[in-house]
Design an enzyme around this catalytic site. Structure first.
Site, mmCIF file in Angstrom:
data_model
loop_
_atom_site.group_PDB
_atom_site.id
_atom_site.type_symbol
_atom_site.label_atom_id
_atom_site.label_comp_id
_atom_site.label_asym_id
_atom_site.label_seq_id
_atom_site.Cartn_x
_atom_site.Cartn_y
_atom_site.Cartn_z
ATOM 1 N N ASP A 171 0.802 -1.242 0.105
ATOM 2 C CA ASP A 171 -0.376 -0.127 -0.082
ATOM 3 C C ASP A 171 0.745 1.257 -0.071
ATOM 4 O O ASP A 171 2.206 0.848 0.110
ATOM 5 C CB ASP A 171 -0.940 0.039 1.390
ATOM 6 C CG ASP A 171 -2.203 -1.826 0.657
ATOM 7 O OD1 ASP A 171 -2.320 -1.623 -0.221
ATOM 8 O OD2 ASP A 171 -2.243 -0.952 2.574
ATOM 9 N N ASP A 230 1.425 4.459 1.826
ATOM 10 C CA ASP A 230 0.744 5.330 3.069
ATOM 11 C C ASP A 230 0.328 6.725 3.340
ATOM 12 O O ASP A 230 2.200 7.371 2.858
ATOM 13 C CB ASP A 230 0.884 4.489 4.367
ATOM 14 C CG ASP A 230 0.363 3.175 4.370
ATOM 15 O OD1 ASP A 230 -1.142 2.884 4.698
ATOM 16 O OD2 ASP A 230 1.236 2.643 4.093
#
Length: 230
Positions: free
Chosen positions: A145, A147
Site C-alpha cells: 500500500d 500510506d
C-alpha cells in the site's frame, strides 16, 4: 483538550534513528530480528500512545518482513536523526527510484505528488513506502500500500480533503490516507463514506466521534472502552 504533539516536538509517524539499541526499552525481551546491527541503521517510528513517562517516546519497530513489528519506548534525547513524513514526500519528488519504479505504490506516489503539492494541505509519506524511501531498505512488495498523512488543522479544510479523495480514485495501488487534526487522526476514506462520523485515533486510544476537529470528552472514551453486551 488538544492532543499532545509528542515528546521533544516529535509527532506520530516521525522516523527516528536511535543513538544505540540500548536507547530502546521493551515490555519484554526484544524480538530476535531487532538486533543491535539492525537498530544501528533502521529508523523507528513515533506511535500514538499515552505518555506515562514524559522522558520516553512511544515508538514502533519494523524489520525486513511484514510480520516483524514491535512496540517499544525510546529515551527522548536519544535520536541522532529525525525525518518527518513531509520531508520524505519532498525528497520523493526528485527521486529516480520513485519515478522509474515498476511498483504500483511508488507509481501512485509519483502521480499524486504534484497534485497534492497544489492543495492547501501539508502532506507526507508514511508506512512501508516512507520507511523504505527514508532508510534505503527494500521492504516493498508488488502489493504494498501507499500510506499518506494529511495535516488538516481546521474543519474548513474539508473541501480540500474531498479533493484529495477524488485524486485517490482509479489508482493501481491501494492508498491509505490518514487525516491528522489537532485531536487525533482518522481515515479519509471512512470520513468520505460516512459523511462525518469516524473512528478517531488519539493518544488515549480510538474513539468514535461525529466531529474529528473537536476534542472528545471523557464519556466518549469510557463508552469506547465499555465491553459489548453478551
Amino acid at each position: 483538550m488538544k492532543a499532545p504533539a509528542g515528546v521533544a516536538g516529535y509527532r506520530p509517524h516521525d522516523l527516528l534513528w536511535p543513538l544505540a539499541a540500548s536507547s530502546l526499552v521493551f515490555s519484554g525481551p526484544p524480538p530476535p530480528w531487532a538486533t543491535p546491527d539492525w537498530l544501528a541503521v533502521a529508523p523507528v517510528v513515533v506511535r500514538r500512545a499515552t505518555l506515562a513517562d514524559p522522558a520516553q517516546v512511544p515508538v514502533g519497530l519494523r524489520g525486513a518482513t511484514r510480520s516483524e513489528r514491535c512496540a517499544a519506548w525510546m529515551a527522548a534525547g536519544h535520536a541522532v536523526r529525525v525525518l518527518k513524513p513531509e520531508e520524505i514526500a519532498r525528497s520523493a519528488a526528485g527521486s529516480a527510484r520513485v519515478r522509474e519504479s515498476p511498483l504500483a505504490c511508488l507509481q501512485a506516489l509519483a502521480r499524486l505528488g504534484p497534485a497534492f503539492d497544489a492543495l492547501p494541505l501539508a502532506w507526507g509519506v508514511t508506512g512501508g513506502v516512507g520507511f523504505s524511501l527514508a532508510s534505503g531498505f527494500d521492504v516493498l512488495r508488488p502489493d504494498s500500500d501507499l500510506d499518506l498523512i494529511l495535516r488538516a488543522p481546521l474543519a474548513a479544510d474539508a473541501d480540500a480533503l474531498r479533493a484529495v479523495a477524488q485524486l485517490l480514485r482509479d489508482l493501481e495501488a491501494r492508498v491509505d490516507a490518514q487525516v491528522e487534526t489537532p485531536f487525533g487522526a482518522f481515515a479519509l476514506q471512512e470520513w468520505v463514506r460516512t459523511g462525518g462520523p469516524v473512528l478517531l485515533k488519539t493518544h488515549r486510544g480510538p474513539v468514535l466521534t461525529d466531529n474529528a476537529w473537536s476534542s472528545p470528552d471523557s464519556a466518549s472514551f469510557d463508552a469506547a472502552c465499555r465491553p459489548m453486551p453478551a
